[in-house]
Design a protein around this motif. Structure first.
Motif, PDB file in Angstrom:
ATOM      1  N   GLY A 174       0.824  -1.154   0.075  1.00 47.69           N
ATOM      2  CA  GLY A 174       0.218  -0.056   0.031  1.00 47.69           C
ATOM      3  C   GLY A 174       0.698   1.149  -0.132  1.00 47.69           C
ATOM      4  N   TRP A 175       1.699   1.338   0.859  1.00 48.19           N
ATOM      5  CA  TRP A 175       2.596   2.411   0.871  1.00 48.19           C
ATOM      6  C   TRP A 175       3.507   2.682  -0.432  1.00 48.19           C
ATOM      7  N   SER A 176       3.881   1.574  -1.087  1.00 49.51           N
ATOM      8  CA  SER A 176       4.738   1.550  -2.192  1.00 49.51           C
ATOM      9  C   SER A 176       3.900   2.231  -3.231  1.00 49.51           C
ATOM     10  N   ALA A 177       2.782   1.781  -3.328  1.00 52.11           N
ATOM     11  CA  ALA A 177       1.714   2.244  -4.383  1.00 52.11           C
ATOM     12  C   ALA A 177       1.291   3.572  -4.308  1.00 52.11           C
ATOM     13  N   ALA A 178       1.288   4.065  -3.162  1.00 50.40           N
ATOM     14  CA  ALA A 178       0.834   5.750  -2.711  1.00 50.40           C
ATOM     15  C   ALA A 178       2.022   6.351  -3.236  1.00 50.40           C
ATOM     16  N   TRP A 179       3.402   5.840  -2.866  1.00 50.59           N
ATOM     17  CA  TRP A 179       4.641   6.740  -3.283  1.00 50.59           C
ATOM     18  C   TRP A 179       4.803   6.425  -4.904  1.00 50.59           C
ATOM     19  N   LEU A 180       4.550   5.628  -5.320  1.00 48.09           N
ATOM     20  CA  LEU A 180       4.397   5.475  -6.803  1.00 48.09           C
ATOM     21  C   LEU A 180       3.620   6.266  -7.594  1.00 48.09           C
ATOM     22  N   GLY A 181       2.324   6.543  -7.002  1.00 46.27           N
ATOM     23  CA  GLY A 181       1.472   7.308  -7.494  1.00 46.27           C
ATOM     24  C   GLY A 181       1.830   8.910  -7.366  1.00 46.27           C
ATOM     25  N   THR A 182       2.276   9.179  -6.344  1.00 46.63           N
ATOM     26  CA  THR A 182       2.886  10.578  -5.793  1.00 46.63           C
ATOM     27  C   THR A 182       3.807  11.072  -7.077  1.00 46.63           C
ATOM     28  N   ALA A 183       4.907   9.999  -7.264  1.00 50.54           N
ATOM     29  CA  ALA A 183       5.653  10.232  -8.191  1.00 50.54           C
ATOM     30  C   ALA A 183       5.356  10.299  -9.796  1.00 50.54           C
ATOM     31  N   ALA A 184       4.452   9.108  -9.971  1.00 48.90           N
ATOM     32  CA  ALA A 184       3.813   9.199 -11.228  1.00 48.90           C
ATOM     33  C   ALA A 184       2.930  10.476 -11.679  1.00 48.90           C
ATOM     34  N   GLY A 185       2.257  10.741 -10.513  1.00 52.76           N
ATOM     35  CA  GLY A 185       1.597  12.220 -10.628  1.00 52.76           C
ATOM     36  C   GLY A 185       2.540  13.467 -10.913  1.00 52.76           C
ATOM     37  N   ALA A 186       3.575  13.441 -10.233  1.00 53.24           N
ATOM     38  CA  ALA A 186       4.521  14.553 -10.537  1.00 53.24           C
ATOM     39  C   ALA A 186       5.074  14.638 -11.883  1.00 53.24           C
ATOM     40  N   LEU A 187       5.543  13.364 -12.369  1.00 51.92           N
ATOM     41  CA  LEU A 187       5.947  13.237 -13.628  1.00 51.92           C
ATOM     42  C   LEU A 187       5.046  13.597 -14.794  1.00 51.92           C
ATOM     43  N   SER A 188       3.637  13.098 -14.382  1.00 50.29           N
ATOM     44  CA  SER A 188       2.633  13.375 -15.427  1.00 50.29           C
ATOM     45  C   SER A 188       2.505  14.874 -15.574  1.00 50.29           C
ATOM     46  N   ARG A 189       2.310  15.659 -14.357  1.00 50.09           N
ATOM     47  CA  ARG A 189       2.164  17.096 -14.414  1.00 50.09           C
ATOM     48  C   ARG A 189       3.465  17.727 -14.936  1.00 50.09           C
ATOM     49  N   VAL A 190       4.447  17.385 -15.019  1.00 48.15           N
ATOM     50  CA  VAL A 190       5.716  17.897 -15.562  1.00 48.15           C
ATOM     51  C   VAL A 190       5.520  17.987 -17.045  1.00 48.15           C
ATOM     52  N   LEU A 191       5.211  16.744 -17.539  1.00 46.84           N
ATOM     53  CA  LEU A 191       5.084  16.520 -18.876  1.00 46.84           C
ATOM     54  C   LEU A 191       4.239  17.207 -19.423  1.00 46.84           C
ATOM     55  N   ARG A 192       2.948  17.269 -18.786  1.00 47.41           N
ATOM     56  CA  ARG A 192       2.132  18.269 -19.563  1.00 47.41           C
ATOM     57  C   ARG A 192       2.579  19.592 -19.565  1.00 47.41           C
ATOM     58  N   LEU A 193       3.209  20.061 -18.346  1.00 49.47           N
ATOM     59  CA  LEU A 193       3.813  21.638 -18.369  1.00 49.47           C
ATOM     60  C   LEU A 193       4.594  21.679 -19.726  1.00 49.47           C
ATOM     61  N   VAL A 194       5.805  20.945 -19.635  1.00 46.47           N
ATOM     62  CA  VAL A 194       6.864  20.842 -20.952  1.00 46.47           C
ATOM     63  C   VAL A 194       6.137  21.107 -21.998  1.00 46.47           C
ATOM     64  N   ARG A 195       5.194  20.084 -22.252  1.00 49.85           N
ATOM     65  CA  ARG A 195       4.319  20.073 -23.846  1.00 49.85           C
ATOM     66  C   ARG A 195       3.320  20.974 -24.064  1.00 49.85           C
ATOM     67  N   GLY A 196       2.845  21.702 -22.851  1.00 48.02           N
ATOM     68  CA  GLY A 196       1.752  22.573 -22.866  1.00 48.02           C
ATOM     69  C   GLY A 196       2.222  23.858 -23.512  1.00 48.02           C
ATOM     70  N   PRO A 197       1.144  24.670 -23.894  1.00 46.63           N
ATOM     71  CA  PRO A 197       1.440  25.989 -24.490  1.00 46.63           C
ATOM     72  C   PRO A 197       2.469  26.996 -23.704  1.00 46.63           C
ATOM     73  N   ALA A 198       2.235  26.991 -22.489  1.00 47.99           N
ATOM     74  CA  ALA A 198       3.151  27.703 -21.770  1.00 47.99           C
ATOM     75  C   ALA A 198       4.703  27.330 -21.479  1.00 47.99           C
ATOM     76  N   GLY A 199       4.576  25.800 -21.493  1.00 40.98           N
ATOM     77  CA  GLY A 199       6.062  25.582 -21.348  1.00 40.98           C
ATOM     78  C   GLY A 199       6.717  25.265 -22.709  1.00 40.98           C
ATOM     79  N   ARG A 200       6.035  25.296 -23.727  1.00 36.73           N
ATOM     80  CA  ARG A 200       6.739  25.187 -25.067  1.00 36.73           C
ATOM     81  C   ARG A 200       7.683  26.263 -25.173  1.00 36.73           C
ATOM     82  N   ALA A 201       7.213  27.415 -24.747  1.00 39.70           N
ATOM     83  CA  ALA A 201       8.129  28.558 -24.928  1.00 39.70           C
ATOM     84  C   ALA A 201       9.381  28.600 -23.888  1.00 39.70           C
ATOM     85  N   ARG A 202       9.078  27.836 -22.854  1.00 39.27           N
ATOM     86  CA  ARG A 202      10.190  27.842 -22.024  1.00 39.27           C
ATOM     87  C   ARG A 202      11.239  26.895 -22.190  1.00 39.27           C
ATOM     88  N   PHE A 203      10.835  25.551 -22.155  1.00 45.15           N
ATOM     89  CA  PHE A 203      11.481  24.349 -22.221  1.00 45.15           C
ATOM     90  C   PHE A 203      11.771  23.870 -23.506  1.00 45.15           C
TER      91      PHE A 203
END
Ligand SMILES: Cc1cc2nc3c(=O)[nH]c(=O)nc-3n(C[C@H](O)[C@H](O)[C@H](O)COP(=O)(O)OP(=O)(O)OC[C@H]3O[C@@H](n4cnc5c(N)ncnc54)[C@H](O)[C@@H]3O)c2cc1C
Length: 388
Positions: free
Chosen positions: A240-269
């Protein structure tokens, strides 16, 4: 839970995620328990995920628990841990409670009326599961509890407590009983504040618990908690803990990818930058490795084989140690990848700052040092180096 029920599970989780996200920033800022998310877990009957259908629960599996903890972890690690730890407690009741106790408590857990807190940590012995200092005493045919509990997630809001105590009568520190107490049978006194670096919404503040329970509230055989620890508490905690930690890190990666590939991020990254690509690759690689280990551990637990065997204990401990290290390392890698503004500031949509603070607790939550010592001893018993 059958494959047919999976969409229902997804819908229930979506409701909890929505509520969690709405209160996330306030709960973290003020270090308060996410009462709204708990209400959603009650309402959706997810508190009864592992309670058998015969007792009114959802009859979910360990795989469902892992899936749910990961999904909740993507929104908030505190809520995911609150949920996973409650499920671990309910599984101990399902498998080991006396019939009278099971009949009295499990339908209430299933109905969302009973949120269970865990009391294992004790001053002096720290996180060690299989010893206990405070002892149950016989009092007019009841068992008397007087227990200081230094870290109790959600203790101020729990409706029931599963508490490790030294068994009553002639007993050594190794004769540990697990005892269930309804909140109504206890005096619950807050004994300190909760102002941690992360996991602030878990509100794991110290409590003093005093009260009396009937003898049949001992879960499993008196003094034999080590069996529940090896077959239920340890495995379900690590999954249960490992799944929670994996979810937290996966959520973070997903938000980073959305930022980097999104309209605001495209100009900065610059997404052709080799440094950025390598860092994203490393973060993803760490999460895929944890995911693979988690799935393998779920399969072993689902197989129903004796989990106290050395290779299986080693796998479950490895999962906990690896997930706690790699999920934090992945998020740290993401901080490097996106830099100060989106890696270090509180108000970034990536929420990396919160993920780092929360994930820093993972190695300490049942200390990895303690697990390495246990693993060293287990490794000595498996000279052929067999894998689970
Ligand atoms: C967010 C969060 C929520 C929690 N919720 C709960 C809860 O609901 N209920 C509960 O009971 N507990 C809870 N805990 C406590 C947790 O389960 C551990 O018991 C606790 O974190 C261990 O604390 P400790 O510092 O005493 O660590 P210990 O594991 O006791 O370790 C303390 C230090 O001793 C060292 N050490 C460990 N083992 C040995 C050894 N064998 N020999 C020598 N040195 C050793 C370690 O390196 C460490 O530096 C929670 C913890 C966290 C972080």
């Amino acid at each position: 839970m059958s494959a047919d029920a999976a969409p229902a599970l997804a819908a229930r989780l979506a409701e909890v995620v929505e509520v969690t996200e709405a209160h996330l920033a306030d709960a973290d800022r003020d270090a308060v328990f996410p009462v709204e998310a708990l209400a959603a877990l009650r309402r959706t009957r997810l508190l009864g995920l592992l309670v058998p259908v015969a007792h009114g629960g959802l009859g979910g599996s360990v795989r469902d628990l892992v899936r749910a903890a990961e999904i909740l972890g993507r929104a908030d690690m505190s809520v995911a841990m609150i949920f996973a730890m409650h499920c671990q407690q309910s599984a101990a009741l399902v498998r080991h409670a006396d019939e009278r106790l099971a009949k009295a408590v499990l339908p209430r857990v299933a109905a969302g009326e009973v949120y269970l807190a865990s009391v294992t940590t004790e001053s002096g012995k720290g996180g060690r599961l299989t010893t206990a200092e405070a002892q149950l005493t016989d009092a007019d045919g009841l068992l008397e509890i007087d227990r200081f509990a230094p870290v109790v997630t959600g203790g101020a809001h729990a409706d029931g407590f599963l508490i490790t105590m030294r068994a009553a009568g002639e007993a050594t520190a190794h004769d540990v009983s697990l005892v269930y107490a309804d909140r109504g049978r206890l005096t619950v006194q807050a004994s300190g504040d909760w102002q941690p670096m992360g996991m602030r919404a878990s509100h794991s503040a110290p409590l003093r618990l005093t009260g009396r329970v009937p003898a049949h509230h001992v879960v499993g055989e008196p003094g034999q908690f080590h069996e529940i620890a090896a077959n239920v508490f340890g495995p379900l905690a690590h999954l249960g803990w490992s799944a929670a930690w994996l979810g937290t890190a996966a959520g973070a990666l997903s938000r980073v990818l959305r930022l980097v590939r999104g309209p605001a991020g495209r100009a900065r990254f610059d997404i052709t930058s080799e440094l950025l690509l390598t860092r994203l690759s490393r973060a993803r690689q760490r999460l895929d490795a944890v995911h693979a280990l988690l799935q393998q551990a779920v399969s072993v637990v689902e197989s129903g084989e004796d989990l106290s065997r050395a290779p299986r204990q080693l796998l479950l401990n490895s999962l906990k140690i690896t997930a706690s290290e790699q999920c934090l390392a992945a998020v740290d890698e993401l901080v490097e990848a996106v830099g100060l503004r989106d890696g270090y500031l509180k108000d970034s949509p990536t929420r990396l700052e919160l993920a780092v603070r929360d994930l820093r607790s993972a190695a300490l939550n049942y200390h990895n040092d303690r697990l390495h010592l246990a693993d060293g001893r287990l490794a000595l018993r498996d000279q052929g180096v067999t894998f689970a």
